[in-house]
Design a protein around this motif. Sequence first.
Motif, mmCIF file in Angstrom:
data_model
loop_
_atom_site.group_PDB
_atom_site.id
_atom_site.type_symbol
_atom_site.label_atom_id
_atom_site.label_comp_id
_atom_site.label_asym_id
_atom_site.label_seq_id
_atom_site.Cartn_x
_atom_site.Cartn_y
_atom_site.Cartn_z
ATOM 1 N N UNK A 191 0.802 -1.220 0.000
ATOM 2 C CA UNK A 191 0.000 0.000 0.000
ATOM 3 C C UNK A 191 0.839 1.276 0.000
ATOM 4 N N UNK A 192 1.935 1.306 0.770
ATOM 5 C CA UNK A 192 2.751 2.528 0.794
ATOM 6 C C UNK A 192 3.352 2.780 -0.578
ATOM 7 N N UNK A 219 0.814 4.182 -2.926
ATOM 8 C CA UNK A 219 0.516 5.592 -2.691
ATOM 9 C C UNK A 219 1.612 6.469 -3.272
ATOM 10 N N UNK A 220 2.861 6.008 -3.156
ATOM 11 C CA UNK A 220 3.967 6.788 -3.682
ATOM 12 C C UNK A 220 3.926 6.855 -5.197
ATOM 13 N N UNK A 221 3.446 5.794 -5.818
ATOM 14 C CA UNK A 221 3.458 5.739 -7.287
ATOM 15 C C UNK A 221 2.263 6.438 -7.908
ATOM 16 N N UNK A 277 0.794 -0.562 -14.733
ATOM 17 C CA UNK A 277 1.821 -0.232 -13.762
ATOM 18 C C UNK A 277 1.399 -0.639 -12.358
ATOM 19 N N UNK A 337 -13.499 -0.702 -1.736
ATOM 20 C CA UNK A 337 -12.256 -1.459 -1.857
ATOM 21 C C UNK A 337 -12.309 -2.762 -1.090
ATOM 22 N N UNK A 342 -6.303 2.218 -2.416
ATOM 23 C CA UNK A 342 -5.433 3.184 -3.078
ATOM 24 C C UNK A 342 -5.635 3.144 -4.580
ATOM 25 N N UNK A 360 -8.329 2.835 -5.964
ATOM 26 C CA UNK A 360 -9.511 3.671 -6.203
ATOM 27 C C UNK A 360 -9.100 5.102 -6.515
ATOM 28 N N UNK A 398 4.227 2.015 10.981
ATOM 29 C CA UNK A 398 3.454 3.195 11.355
ATOM 30 C C UNK A 398 4.356 4.376 11.689
ATOM 31 N N UNK A 421 9.773 8.286 1.139
ATOM 32 C CA UNK A 421 10.332 9.004 -0.011
ATOM 33 C C UNK A 421 9.301 9.243 -1.101
ATOM 34 N N UNK A 452 9.089 9.668 -5.038
ATOM 35 C CA UNK A 452 10.012 9.334 -6.134
ATOM 36 C C UNK A 452 10.366 10.560 -6.963
ATOM 37 N N UNK A 494 -0.927 6.602 4.140
ATOM 38 C CA UNK A 494 -0.729 6.916 2.731
ATOM 39 C C UNK A 494 -1.963 6.575 1.913
ATOM 40 N N UNK A 495 -2.232 7.366 0.908
ATOM 41 C CA UNK A 495 -3.266 7.032 -0.051
ATOM 42 C C UNK A 495 -4.595 7.717 0.171
ATOM 43 N N UNK A 511 -3.418 12.806 2.403
ATOM 44 C CA UNK A 511 -2.123 12.427 1.841
ATOM 45 C C UNK A 511 -1.997 12.893 0.399
ATOM 46 N N UNK A 524 0.839 15.491 -0.981
ATOM 47 C CA UNK A 524 1.864 15.116 -1.959
ATOM 48 C C UNK A 524 1.814 16.039 -3.172
ATOM 49 N N UNK A 544 0.279 8.283 10.935
ATOM 50 C CA UNK A 544 -1.145 8.127 11.216
ATOM 51 C C UNK A 544 -1.403 7.870 12.693
#
Lengths: 502, 397
Positions: A40-41, A44-46, A61, A323, A330, A332, A406, B30, B32, B98-99, B103, B107, B129
Amino acid sequence: MVEAFISGLLQVFTIPAFPLMLIGIAVGFAVGILPGLGGPVALALMLPFVFDMKPVEAFAFLLGMISVTATTGDITSVLFGVPGEGTSAATIVDGHPMTKNGEAGRALGAALMSSLVGAVFGAFVLAAAIPIVRPLVLAFGSPEFFALALLGLTFVAALSGENKLKGAVSGGLGLMLAMVGLDPQSGVQRYTFGQLSLWEGLGLVPVTAGLFAIPEIVEMWVKRTSIAEKAPGQLSGVWQGCKDTFIHWGVTLRCSMIGTFIGIVPGLGGAVAQWLAYAHAVQSASDKSRFGHGDVRGVLGPGAANNSKEGGAIIPTIAFGVPGSVSMAILLGAFLIQGLVPGPSMLTTHLSLTFSFVWLIVLSNVITVGVCFLVLKHLVKITYVRGALVIPAILLMVFLGSYADSNSLAAVVVTLLFGFIGLLMVYLDWPRPPLILGLVLGTLIEKNLFISYTRYEFSFLLRPMVVAIFLVGLAIILAPTIRRVVLQRSGSKEGGIVAGRG
Amino acid sequence: MPKTSISGLLCTITIALVVLAACASAAPTPTPAKPVATTGPAVAPAPAPTVLAVATPVPKLAATPAAAAKPALPAIDEKAVADFYRGKTVKIIVGTSAGGGYDTYSRLIARFIGKFIPGNPNMIVENMPGGGTLVATNFVYKAAPKDGTVIINFSGGLVNQQLVGAQGVEFDAPKFQYLGVPSVDQPLLVVTKASGIAKLDDTIGPNGKQLVIGGTAPGSPQVALPVAVREVLGAKIKMVTGYDGTTQIRLAMEQGEVDGYVNNWTSLRSANRAELDSGKWLILARFTEEPIKDLPNLPGILTFAKNDEQRQLLRFGTISPNQFGRLYAVGPDVPKDRAMALSAAFAKTMADKEFLAEAEKAKLDISALGGDQIGKLIVEYLAMPAAIKTKLQQMPQ
């Protein structure tokens, strides 16, 4: 419908969708292997990258990434006894003992192949379920979730090994531990000891890492061995593990079904799928003696369920925007970014896109498993390195993983605490899986019970689906007793005939 | 024996290093690396993300011509601020995982605000969180570095928590130095047609019909707003709380388990357009002072108030807090000129064309308010008449 099916496949093989899928797989690989960096993290970053992509590319992706983390999380579970993902914990119970027996290759082969089978199964259920998705998901409301979660509790017996009483107490302890945190209905603090970090409850990753990984490390340290204590035997190869998946096809298939079902029904969560699958693998085996000590079926079950649940989880995500798992929540976000509204339109106007999801899951899993097989031999070699060199690295993995869950030091403290508890349980021969099952199911049971009662008072118990689920639970509990009675009766009949003749 | 001592030594060192590393600074989540933004409408091929190395910050976007023409910042020593921020990393701590919505906004902001801060620091986003953003907020107020390198993104619901004296609140909201909010919430009370309730008045009074409303956690707007309507107007609302999120409540609405819920207009507009257009869902009221442009005939909640006291209670309890739902701030001890520079940078980001275009793509509503204004609103909110405050404090959660 058929053209959408084929067009979905062709869309996956376009540039840049296909290379993007490969990149997603690469990222997911790294993320899945590193404990603490969860799927999940990473998702979220992508997400920001997805802004500029077309729908098929974006999901190539993201789905490439999700499909892979479920598989690679099993690798650290098997090799090191450290859960690579929260959802790979059940693989530790039999996978790691197999590694210790020198069968690391076999365990990994089994985990990977069952993951592939599970993923393909989940993907095709997704394809097949498209016509009946909406009524299927709508059939499960809070009362039904409550009943399902209670049903899940009956599986504690299967996880208890020989000592059912200890297993029941262990499960009860897990249920109690699930209550730690803020009461979801009124915000009252329960057992938080004034610690803000405990408001969200005990994290599953720190508890599992502590309970399973730390006793292993201590044992390795005390015995001064490498991870694998015995030399590899004849049946230890990766290829054997792959064959096992098909030899025990019943377990693999049924656990895939369990995983898919739990993925479809939003609200049960991924952690539940692996434990129920494991419990079922135990229950359905005639010879249960090797479970917990390196039975390959204990790896096949969770391995398959983990991946099939992702395919299942896409169903409610697409059909309702609800979900089915954390990764889907995410995903979603990605839907909204792409301007797609989950709902009937995904099953009609965008049907070929939906089918492309199916193909993406299948393809990315095939590629992942293929790549994994290439590197497996080298991974297995790690299990023969001297413990003194490996232990620090594993310890680092454990603590980093818990911390990253966390971003708080409290999680590390939880890991240490449960490390002690895990050690105690091992020395006193108390089964640990029921505790985790109780922990995972506790919140589900309480929350759904409360919602059901507030909404319907006691009449929720009379709903047809709820009654049906309860009956299934009853059947599971009574099955051994009934079997015994039937056997006794037929045994005494034969005895009488023999006696009569003799 | 040599073997044990080496192993033991290695283990001890490892554990010590881990503990030290964890204490020193939290591992940043991080973001990206994004390649330099392409100008013009050319379809850029999707950027290849760098492998997730630890702490890869967002590189500073090349200053566009628009940004170069910065208006002079009022009465702060811009050079000193620039000297401080040059080469540093500023982190935005998000109080949720995240998400989610918070968030996503953070971002997006992190990608653009760097170029407007004097000295152009690197921007990263970190998740902390817990407790409905409470854990992160307490942390930034008390323990985080006070030099202006930490920005907190938290929920305005915490201001209400401070008002009612909830446990765990270890900060004083007016003391934060606010950068602003990117969007103002516009909550709506939505019900299904199947519930049989067409107007809010149907639920008020001795013959009022019961309305079952689904909510998430106590203290959230999903719960607080309907509860206020029930307590202040006497509407026959039955709260069913404990759902994981608004999507789960939506599913429950489809199943008929609950009749309705409270959600933001922007979310409803993008995710539930079909239900609203087809009449499957009805909007009963808006919790705003002013009418909403796209919904001109929708009654405001204040129109249902029968007397001044009810009006005040509804205004303070359900409308004012919506303006500071999504807060960005720095801690109280951060030097004033740096706080002001950050606030100005925030405002410029909200007006930046590229930022707005990206927000549009991500379906994020931008209707920003500045830091000073937010600070004033919060002070006003906490200084509400004592009688109203007591009534709000006594409302069941």
